[in-house]
Scaffold this active site. Structure first.
Site, mmCIF file in Angstrom:
data_model
loop_
_atom_site.group_PDB
_atom_site.id
_atom_site.type_symbol
_atom_site.label_atom_id
_atom_site.label_comp_id
_atom_site.label_asym_id
_atom_site.label_seq_id
_atom_site.Cartn_x
_atom_site.Cartn_y
_atom_site.Cartn_z
ATOM 1 N N ASN B 70 0.858 -1.276 -0.012
ATOM 2 C CA ASN B 70 -0.189 0.178 0.042
ATOM 3 C C ASN B 70 1.048 1.244 0.020
ATOM 4 O O ASN B 70 2.046 1.195 0.414
ATOM 5 C CB ASN B 70 -0.969 0.107 1.245
ATOM 6 C CG ASN B 70 -0.395 0.538 2.310
ATOM 7 O OD1 ASN B 70 -0.543 1.906 2.572
ATOM 8 N ND2 ASN B 70 -0.028 -0.030 3.263
ATOM 9 N N CYS B 131 6.396 5.264 8.711
ATOM 10 C CA CYS B 131 5.526 4.854 7.257
ATOM 11 C C CYS B 131 6.610 5.218 6.248
ATOM 12 O O CYS B 131 7.543 6.217 5.938
ATOM 13 C CB CYS B 131 4.652 5.678 7.395
ATOM 14 S SG CYS B 131 3.540 5.769 5.824
ATOM 15 N N GLY B 244 2.195 -7.618 11.953
ATOM 16 C CA GLY B 244 2.821 -8.033 10.670
ATOM 17 C C GLY B 244 2.175 -9.387 10.059
ATOM 18 O O GLY B 244 2.734 -10.404 10.813
ATOM 19 N N THR B 267 -4.246 -6.427 7.290
ATOM 20 C CA THR B 267 -4.594 -6.903 6.197
ATOM 21 C C THR B 267 -5.613 -7.847 5.950
ATOM 22 O O THR B 267 -6.565 -8.005 5.137
ATOM 23 C CB THR B 267 -3.195 -7.096 5.302
ATOM 24 O OG1 THR B 267 -2.170 -6.135 5.481
ATOM 25 C CG2 THR B 267 -3.361 -7.727 3.835
#
Lengths: 256, 304
Positions: B70, B131, B244, B267
């Site tokens: 992303n 990020c 993660g 996710t």
């Protein structure tokens, strides 16, 4: 919001050219979904991180069934097209805004874009109206579900680039004189041509498409550039997928 | 009788170690009706900056093998709208609220942290120093131990709330970064952010993402993050939130054994919004099967 996460059984998988008209048993979504809304469908078989956003093309609340028209354009959609009756597929919906089309709107579909307007056309016919539909594609083989569309009782004009079926040319060349409004689903070049032909006088609404992840406005993946807010975007899953074309900054869509 | 899942992480009492990951979780309320909130201990809300950030050009996501890349670009409504509209929407929300904070400068981080200190609905602040998708912020702080320590210290001084720090995974040694964040006053470490990555469409011969580069999440990165959690826990015994590629209870259990007290789900929500419930139930059953009295007893409990 009333979203449902359902494991849907495939009731029928019928060929529409190289696309598939999938009918799924998903009672809660089928009862709640309205025209222009979509579902996120989990691709079976593993290896896919993202579900696929697909317009709900038809819904029958009484039967607890909904239909999706899927064209194989990548590995995910190809896997969905390979689903056979009896298979199960997970889906979440209904997603996106349920919007009533403007009265007497002309529906314009390009190729597989018919999937995005079919439900609204069917609803108008069910109300006793006879909506006008301009359905174009490159050639006859891409006029997916044309027979189903005609069977609804709509006033359908078919157009193909190569003249292999219906009139020859582009839908943007076949627009009637001053429609009250246009609701379109198709490729971006079709939207550009419609914008040019219609100008500012005719309200134009378009279904937007973008890579999508959550479908509920959380992740901000499905961004479209917002008109009047330089640099900023709106989430298609939240504001759309049907949006006023004037709300989109088409310059930032790469001019198309 | 199932083993209770409540656990304290970095000064926050959680009823479940399942946390919705910042970014995927949005502002929380978007997932109403799809996520079973009873299974969720906390929601880490989308990164908030002082002013609204527009985010990156589409495409913003690309599917990857066992993962997702992303490059949203930290699109967010900014501090004022966040306080006026997003936080009030969580008034009756049972999970704890952790607010992820982003900035382009030390002053911006501090200003947002200070403002959130006044918000009773905020249970903890998570500094995003990692990020990969924005320039001039985020990762620039996360990769340099001294810069990180001093940023965390500034924010520590600006709030009495529990302070978590979300670390970058792609540094030559994560332990000095973890130590720096702890020295700056962090109560817990979120390990870790996405891993810098890229996807190319070979037919179009273009990068898939509008931003060219993005951050990889999902099961693809889990073994990498598992090692980082294990390393940091072994060296510091810090409170760790593992982040993660958790896609089920087994992944969550592995992270707990490596030293995590909680795990984030991100996710996986896109494929399975019911994952929080499945992970919480599976984890409770696993704790019971292995004779743990509670979750904290299993933290770092690898057999010697």
């Amino acid at each position: 919001m009333d979203y449902y996460n359902e494991l849907a059984a495939v009731v029928a998988a019928e060929a529409e050219g190289d696309a598939r008209w999938l009918t799924l048993r998903a009672p809660r979504v089928a009862a709640a979904v309205r025209p222009f809304q979509f579902v996120l469908v989990r691709v079976p078989g593993g290896g896919f991180t993202l579900p696929r956003p697909l317009s709900v093309t038809a819904a029958d609340a009484a039967a607890g069934e909904l239909s999706l028209l899927v064209k194989p354009v990548g590995k995910g959609s190809a896997a969905l097209c390979a689903l056979a009756p009896g298979a199960e597929v997970g889906l979440v919906g209904p997603l996106g805004r349920a919007v009533a089309p403007p009265p007497d709107a002309l529906f314009v579909a390009g190729g597989i874009g018919v999937a995005g307007v079919f439900f609204a056309v069917a609803e108008a016919c069910r109300r006793g109206e006879r909506p006008r539909v301009l359905f174009g594609a490159r050639s006859a083989s891409q006029l997916f579900a044309a027979a189903r569309l005609e069977a609804l009782g709509a006033d359908v004009t078919l157009v193909t680039d190569d003249g292999s079926r219906g009139e020859a040319g582009l839908v943007s060349d076949r627009l009637p004189e001053a429609p009250p409004a246009v609701v379109a689903c198709g490729p971006r070049p079709m939207y550009r041509a419609l914008r040019e032909r219609l100008g500012d006088a005719v309200p134009l609404f378009v279904l937007m498409e973008e890579h999508m992840a959550c479908g509920v406005g959380a992740c901000r993946s499905c961004a479209a550039p917002a008109a009047g807010r330089p640099g900023f975007y709106f989430a298609i899953c939240q504001e759309g997928p049907l949006v006023d074309a004037a709300a989109v900054d088409w310059q930032r869509m790469g001019g198309i | 009788m199932s083993v209770p899942l409540d656990v304290t992480v970095g000064g926050v009492d959680l009823r479940s170690p399942v946390i919705l990951a910042s970014g995927c979780a949005g502002y929380g309320a978007e997932w109403n009706g799809l996520v079973d909130w009873d299974a969720v201990g906390a929601v880490a809300l989308k990164g908030v900056s002082r002013n609204p950030w527009p985010g990156n050009e589409p495409h913003r996501v690309a599917e990857a093998p066992a993962g997702l890349i992303n490059a949203i670009g930290l699109e967010n409504v900014g501090l004022d709208v966040f306080r006026a509209e997003k936080l009030p929407a969580l008034a009756d929300f049972a999970p704890r609220v952790v607010v992820n904070v982003i900035g382009r400068s030390r002053e911006e981080y501090r200003e947002v942290v200070e403002a959130l200190d006044e918000e009773p609905r905020v249970d903890a602040v998570e500094l995003n120093v990692s990020c990969p998708n924005v320039t001039g912020g985020g990762m620039a702080f996360g990769a340099n131990a001294e810069g990180l320590r001093s940023l965390v210290r500034d924010c520590r001084d600006a709030t009495a709330k529990p302070l978590w720090v979300k670390l970058a995974p792609l540094v030559s040694d994560v332990v000095p970064c973890a130590r720096a964040a702890l020295a700056g006053g962090a109560d817990a470490l979120t390990v870790a952010n996405t891993v810098p990555a890229m996807a190319i469409d070979v037919e179009a011969r273009r990068p898939v993402l509008g931003n060219v580069y993005g951050g990889l999440s999902g099961p693809a990165i889990r073994p990498v993050i598992l090692r980082l959690v294990h390393r940091i826990y072994a060296e510091t015994k810090a409170h760790i939130v593992a982040s993660g590629g958790v896609d089920g209870w087994e992944a969550a259990a592995a992270y707990v054994l490596a030293g995590a007290r909680a795990v984030t789900l991100g996710t996986v929500l896109f494929q399975n919004p019911n994952a929080p419930r499945e992970v919480a139930d599976g984890l409770a059953a696993w704790l019971e099967r292995h004779g743990f009295a509670d979750l904290s007893a299993a933290v770092g409990a690898l057999q010697q």
